[in-house]
Design an enzyme around this catalytic site. Structure first.
Site, PDB file in Angstrom:
ATOM      1  N   CYS A  84       0.722  -1.339   0.075  1.00  0.00           N
ATOM      2  CA  CYS A  84      -0.199   0.081  -0.097  1.00  0.00           C
ATOM      3  C   CYS A  84       0.953   1.297  -0.090  1.00  0.00           C
ATOM      4  CB  CYS A  84      -0.903  -0.043   1.280  1.00  0.00           C
ATOM      5  SG  CYS A  84      -2.314   1.273   1.010  1.00  0.00           S
ATOM      6  N   HIS A 195      -3.902  -4.706  -0.462  1.00  0.00           N
ATOM      7  CA  HIS A 195      -3.470  -5.505   0.801  1.00  0.00           C
ATOM      8  C   HIS A 195      -3.486  -6.934   0.934  1.00  0.00           C
ATOM      9  CE1 HIS A 195      -3.160  -1.677   3.442  1.00  0.00           C
ATOM     10  NE2 HIS A 195      -4.098  -1.322   2.673  1.00  0.00           N
ATOM     11  N   GLU A 197      -2.532  -8.757   3.009  1.00  0.00           N
ATOM     12  CA  GLU A 197      -3.000  -9.385   4.395  1.00  0.00           C
ATOM     13  C   GLU A 197      -4.472  -9.485   4.481  1.00  0.00           C
ATOM     14  OE1 GLU A 197      -2.520  -5.041   4.939  1.00  0.00           O
ATOM     15  OE2 GLU A 197      -1.869  -6.716   3.793  1.00  0.00           O
TER      16      GLU A 197
END
Length: 215
Positions: A84, A195, A197
């Site tokens: 990001c 992202h 994650e």
């Protein structure tokens, strides 16, 4: 994958440290969240996360000597993954709210506001995977989770026809209003605008692919 890979998540006061730590641990990495330069330099892989404004992230990064850590790792061919705003600060400049801030300068280019009717670009989106991608192996057609209003809309490195001994960067694109860089793989330096994650199974597989690429 031979042995457990040691991954350092660089703590410079910006954002999604714990979610990145948990996601990397879930796919088998030995993860340390750290602002210590030695630990960050010695890890098999370094993850540079980032949430918020470009200029504020650069200030935090400089406070822990982040630009030098990233530069030294790359000079030695040691892998780095930006996520990001952690991807955005790898570029030369970021222009937000009329404020022009200097980035790490690992790549030429400007981070600027996306030209889109609705901002931020928030939610799931598909990507146009670069040919030969390692990060996205087995992930063509998958969706990833984005939250951003700024991005890189023009990536020029390696796009000219001049012969070079270096492999051309693999650039993956996405669209929201217009086209922007979703991910880059450039020898030891990789980065994603989305992202991983927060991107479910597809994000976990991407992190696994990155982990498996570490020497």
């Amino acid at each position: 994958m031979a042995g457990v890979k040691k991954v350092a998540v660089l703590d410079y006061g910006s954002g999604n440290l714990r979610s990145a730590e948990r996601a990397l641990a879930r796919v088998g990495a030995d993860v340390t969240v750290t602002s210590d330069a030695h630990t960050a330099l010695e890890a098999d892989g370094l993850v540079v996360p980032g949430v918020g404004a470009f200029a504020a992230c650069m200030e935090g990064l400089k406070a822990v000597d982040g630009p030098r850590i990233i530069d030294r790792r790359l000079a030695g061919g040691r892998p780095v993954l930006g996520i990001c705003v952690g991807m955005q600060i790898l570029f030369e400049r970021g222009v937000e709210h009329g404020h022009d801030a200097e980035g790490c300068g690992e790549w030429p280019g400007v981070v600027e506001q996306l030209q889109a009717p609705v901002l931020p670009h928030m939610g799931w989106n598909t990507v146009d995977v670069a040919p030969g991608s390692v990060l996205f192996e087995g992930l063509e057609g998958e969706r990833f989770y984005f939250v951003h209003s700024y991005g890189v809309r023009d990536f020029t490195l390696g796009q000219d026809e001049a012969p070079s001994p270096l492999p051309k960067p693999k650039v993956t694109w996405a669209e929201h209003g217009d086209r922007f860089v979703a991910a880059i793989e450039n020898t030891a330096l990789s980065a994603t605008q989305f992202h991983p994650e927060k991107s479910g199974d597809a994000g976990a597989q991407l992190l696994t692919n990155w982990l498996n690429s570490l020497d």
